[in-house]
Design a protein around this motif. Structure first.
Motif, PDB file in Angstrom:
ATOM      1  N   ALA A   1       7.291  -8.513 -16.404  1.00 62.43           N
ATOM      2  CA  ALA A   1       6.561  -9.357 -15.643  1.00 62.43           C
ATOM      3  C   ALA A   1       7.030  -8.890 -13.973  1.00 62.43           C
ATOM      4  O   ALA A   1       5.859  -8.674 -13.347  1.00 62.43           O
ATOM      5  N   LEU A   2       8.178  -8.592 -13.992  1.00 61.85           N
ATOM      6  CA  LEU A   2       8.583  -7.968 -12.470  1.00 61.85           C
ATOM      7  C   LEU A   2       7.942  -6.640 -12.362  1.00 61.85           C
ATOM      8  O   LEU A   2       7.414  -6.276 -11.167  1.00 61.85           O
ATOM      9  N   ALA A   3       7.774  -5.997 -13.495  1.00 60.32           N
ATOM     10  CA  ALA A   3       7.153  -4.646 -13.324  1.00 60.32           C
ATOM     11  C   ALA A   3       5.686  -4.572 -12.941  1.00 60.32           C
ATOM     12  O   ALA A   3       5.088  -3.799 -12.144  1.00 60.32           O
ATOM     13  N   SER A   4       5.016  -5.647 -13.448  1.00 56.74           N
ATOM     14  CA  SER A   4       3.618  -5.943 -13.106  1.00 56.74           C
ATOM     15  C   SER A   4       3.288  -6.304 -11.820  1.00 56.74           C
ATOM     16  O   SER A   4       2.666  -6.207 -11.115  1.00 56.74           O
ATOM     17  N   VAL A   5       4.267  -7.315 -11.336  1.00 51.52           N
ATOM     18  CA  VAL A   5       4.205  -7.815  -9.952  1.00 51.52           C
ATOM     19  C   VAL A   5       4.706  -6.775  -9.164  1.00 51.52           C
ATOM     20  O   VAL A   5       3.879  -6.772  -7.933  1.00 51.52           O
ATOM     21  N   GLU A   6       5.562  -5.847  -9.393  1.00 53.05           N
ATOM     22  CA  GLU A   6       6.057  -4.888  -8.366  1.00 53.05           C
ATOM     23  C   GLU A   6       4.955  -3.966  -8.162  1.00 53.05           C
ATOM     24  O   GLU A   6       4.441  -3.762  -6.936  1.00 53.05           O
ATOM     25  N   VAL A   7       4.030  -3.552  -9.250  1.00 54.35           N
ATOM     26  CA  VAL A   7       2.534  -2.804  -8.880  1.00 54.35           C
ATOM     27  C   VAL A   7       1.755  -3.411  -7.785  1.00 54.35           C
ATOM     28  O   VAL A   7       0.940  -2.897  -6.972  1.00 54.35           O
ATOM     29  N   ARG A   8       1.735  -4.673  -7.898  1.00 53.28           N
ATOM     30  CA  ARG A   8       0.604  -5.569  -7.089  1.00 53.28           C
ATOM     31  C   ARG A   8       1.259  -5.722  -5.642  1.00 53.28           C
ATOM     32  O   ARG A   8       0.467  -5.984  -5.060  1.00 53.28           O
ATOM     33  N   VAL A   9       2.547  -5.944  -5.406  1.00 47.83           N
ATOM     34  CA  VAL A   9       2.887  -6.264  -4.266  1.00 47.83           C
ATOM     35  C   VAL A   9       3.611  -5.284  -3.380  1.00 47.83           C
ATOM     36  O   VAL A   9       3.942  -5.485  -2.156  1.00 47.83           O
ATOM     37  N   ARG A  10       3.944  -3.996  -3.889  1.00 45.81           N
ATOM     38  CA  ARG A  10       4.729  -3.113  -3.091  1.00 45.81           C
ATOM     39  C   ARG A  10       3.794  -2.522  -2.052  1.00 45.81           C
ATOM     40  O   ARG A  10       2.518  -2.506  -2.264  1.00 45.81           O
ATOM     41  N   PRO A  11       4.374  -2.436  -1.025  1.00 47.66           N
ATOM     42  CA  PRO A  11       3.646  -1.803   0.090  1.00 47.66           C
ATOM     43  C   PRO A  11       2.778  -0.349  -0.147  1.00 47.66           C
ATOM     44  O   PRO A  11       3.460   0.225  -1.072  1.00 47.66           O
ATOM     45  N   GLY A  12       1.642  -0.189   0.608  1.00 43.47           N
ATOM     46  CA  GLY A  12       0.976   1.028   0.466  1.00 43.47           C
ATOM     47  C   GLY A  12       1.947   2.242   1.065  1.00 43.47           C
ATOM     48  O   GLY A  12       2.987   2.136   1.861  1.00 43.47           O
ATOM     49  N   ALA A  13       1.996   3.548   0.620  1.00 39.94           N
ATOM     50  CA  ALA A  13       2.835   4.461   0.943  1.00 39.94           C
ATOM     51  C   ALA A  13       2.745   4.925   2.381  1.00 39.94           C
ATOM     52  O   ALA A  13       3.414   5.431   3.030  1.00 39.94           O
ATOM     53  N   GLY A  14       1.396   4.700   3.100  1.00 40.88           N
ATOM     54  CA  GLY A  14       1.315   5.298   4.285  1.00 40.88           C
ATOM     55  C   GLY A  14       1.092   3.947   5.264  1.00 40.88           C
ATOM     56  O   GLY A  14       0.792   4.210   6.278  1.00 40.88           O
ATOM     57  N   ILE A  15       1.936   2.964   5.032  1.00 33.84           N
ATOM     58  CA  ILE A  15       1.641   1.868   6.089  1.00 33.84           C
ATOM     59  C   ILE A  15       2.522   2.074   7.549  1.00 33.84           C
ATOM     60  O   ILE A  15       3.387   2.669   7.409  1.00 33.84           O
ATOM     61  N   ARG A  16       1.725   1.758   8.577  1.00 30.85           N
ATOM     62  CA  ARG A  16       2.134   1.995   9.844  1.00 30.85           C
ATOM     63  C   ARG A  16       1.779   0.645  10.614  1.00 30.85           C
ATOM     64  O   ARG A  16       1.326  -0.342  10.258  1.00 30.85           O
ATOM     65  N   GLY A  17       2.348   0.601  11.864  1.00 29.48           N
ATOM     66  CA  GLY A  17       1.892  -0.277  12.745  1.00 29.48           C
ATOM     67  C   GLY A  17       2.491  -1.586  12.389  1.00 29.48           C
ATOM     68  O   GLY A  17       3.745  -1.753  12.205  1.00 29.48           O
ATOM     69  N   ALA A  18       1.693  -2.772  12.454  1.00 31.58           N
ATOM     70  CA  ALA A  18       2.346  -3.932  12.286  1.00 31.58           C
ATOM     71  C   ALA A  18       2.766  -4.316  10.858  1.00 31.58           C
ATOM     72  O   ALA A  18       3.767  -4.965  10.600  1.00 31.58           O
ATOM     73  N   ALA A  19       2.100  -3.577   9.664  1.00 32.41           N
ATOM     74  CA  ALA A  19       2.625  -3.746   8.533  1.00 32.41           C
ATOM     75  C   ALA A  19       3.958  -3.075   8.372  1.00 32.41           C
ATOM     76  O   ALA A  19       4.896  -3.770   7.620  1.00 32.41           O
TER      77      ALA A  19
END
Length: 496
Positions: A370-388
């Motif tokens: 379940a955690l592996a499935s959640v991680e895929v959905r909630v992990r940040p995008g590889a290119g996040i910048r700015g406020a994120a």
């Protein structure tokens, strides 16, 4: 760069010895009034402090972590990823299982506190369940610093860990200069820098190792072998001088009552011993790699590696189970603490704990899926910048603070419930996981690498691309058989 199975072995070996070491030094005594205590073995039986030279194996974990992180960050950067995105993905991977573990332990602490469980007992159990947490905030901070450390390595190479080591040695000697009563807050704050300096030296050596400055995947080159010999001999000799005529204790684990500690914070002696371990690890690498060519050995390493986070988090729970089943009931034989009979019973003690841990890990499999499935959905995008990106850094900072508290005080300091640290960990993890772009565009240790970013070979990466292509084509209604044929073709091509 092909996958280095030896890095996987170092991580698995380190986790295995950490678990066995914690179990070995944990001894329980049932008193006539029914009270159960856990005397500190290293303080009660002083000669056992020498055993810590073999069981203090965390330098190898930081070495393997640096090697793996270097490959992971290099790929993410080449793909256009940001530092915040890469750090956020790795932080989520560590913090999600940690948050679940902490949440369940804190729930148990709250229930026991409400039921009136003895506060001293609750504090002892809360400390035992958090004794391994010192590693997490240090590792998270070094992961956050990896983009900077990697850039420094690209520019100055081995001069970076050498410079960090010189500073760490100076900090360690400053802390050792006076007695405990003369060390004020300023000296303690400076000493705390060694958590990053000493362990950072080993982590940085992992980055250098990954890029060939300390030997590659094959036979060690003469120059690299000379460096490994220098670290092994020089580190060992330095440790002997710092412990013998020097002021530091031999124990590489904190011992209550000692004026100086080699771990809290990491000392100059710990730095020397870490260098010696790294040198020996590099020297034996060719031999171990040949052993790892055997399928059964690789399979064992892979199983240990896949369950390393669960092993790390949950390995003290079996101690509580055995305490309840055998010590509370008075069934456990109790020879004199530290006697020959007591040591003989360490063998069945370890076997029983191992059996219980296997049951715990099997019970946790649905949670891990379940955690592996959640991680895929909630992990940040590889290119996040700015406020994120700023939200990611804020969430990471709060999480590190909460974990640092638990590492130093346990889950039930003084027998009470730690409201603010618990809220801080929850807030930090939620902040990390919330409101990020969800794109499957990061390195993140998936498809081409393992959970810690150890380089995957061309075959692993081609297979990963085939899996991603298969998911996308199934979404467009392409028959499963066509997807399987395409994936098999890609894997055969990669093997060629």
């Amino acid at each position: 760069m092909s996958r280095d199975r030896y890095v996987d072995f170092l991580r698995a070996w380190a986790i295995l010895l950490v678990v066995l070491g914690h179990w070995l030094i944990t001894g329980l005594i049932r008193h006539p009034d029914g009270e159960i205590t856990a005397p500190e073995l290293l303080a009660t039986v002083p000669w056992t402090q020498w055993l810590t030279l073999g069981f203090q194996i965390m330098p190898l974990f930081f070495l393997a972590g640096g090697h793996a992180a270097g490959g992971s960050w290099a790929r993410a950067r080449a793909a256009g990823g940001s530092a915040a995105g890469w750090v956020g993905q790795r932080a989520v991977r560590l913090l999600l299982p940690t948050a679940v573990y902490s949440g369940l332990v804190l729930l148990a602490v709250g229930v026991c506190s409400a039921l009136g469980v003895d506060r001293a007992t609750l504090a002892l159990v809360g400390w035992a369940m958090a004794m391994q947490f010192w590693f997490l905030p240090v590792y998270l901070l070094l992961s956050a610093l990896t983009p900077v450390l990697y850039s420094l390595r690209e520019r100055w190479g081995l001069r970076v860990p050498v410079g960090m080591g010189v500073v760490g040695l100076g900090v360690g000697m400053l802390v050792a200069a006076g007695d405990a009563s003369s060390r004020g807050p300023a000296v303690e704050a400076i000493g705390a820098l060694n958590y990053l300096l000493v362990w950072g030296v080993v982590y940085q050596l992992g980055l250098c190792w990954r890029d060939g400055l300390l030997g590659g995947d094959g036979e060690t080159a003469p120059r690299a072998r000379g460096r490994a010999v220098a670290m092994a001999v020089g580190g060992g000799a330095g440790f002997a001088l710092l412990v013998g005529p020097g002021p530091f204790p031999v124990s590489l684990i904190l011992v209550t009552g000692e004026e100086l500690s080699n771990t809290n914070p990491p000392s100059a002696a710990m730095l020397a011993w870490s260098l010696a371990q790294v040198g020996v690890a590099l020297l034996v690498a060719p031999v171990v790699r040949r052993v790892l060519e055997r399928a059964r050995v690789r399979r064992a390493v892979r199983v240990l590696g896949a369950g390393s986070m669960a092993l790390y988090l949950w390995h003290m729970l079996p101690v509580l189970v055995v305490a309840a089943a055998f010590y509370l009931t008075g069934l456990a034989p109790e020879p004199r603490y530290g006697s020959a009979g007591w040591w003989a019973l360490r063998v069945p003690w370890l076997l029983v704990l191992g059996g219980v841990l296997v049951g715990v890990l099997r019970a946790l499999r649905p949670v891990e899926r379940a955690l592996a499935s959640v991680e895929v959905r909630v992990r940040p995008g590889a290119g996040i910048r700015g406020a994120a990106a700023w939200r990611m850094w804020a969430g990471l900072g709060v999480s590190v603070w909460a974990l640092t508290y638990f590492a130093g005080h346990g889950f039930a300091y003084g027998g009470g419930f730690p409201v603010w640290p618990a809220a801080g960990l929850a807030l930090g993890v939620v902040t990390l996981c919330a409101a990020f772009p969800r794109r499957d565009d990061g390195d993140g240790g998936t498809d081409g690498s393992d959970a810690d970013g150890n380089d995957g070979g061309a075959e692993d990466q081609e297979a990963g691309r085939a899996r991603r292509s298969g998911r996308a084509r199934r979404g467009r209604g392409v028959p499963d058989e066509a997807v399987r044929l395409e994936r098999s073709s890609a894997e055969r091509e990669a093997r060629r």
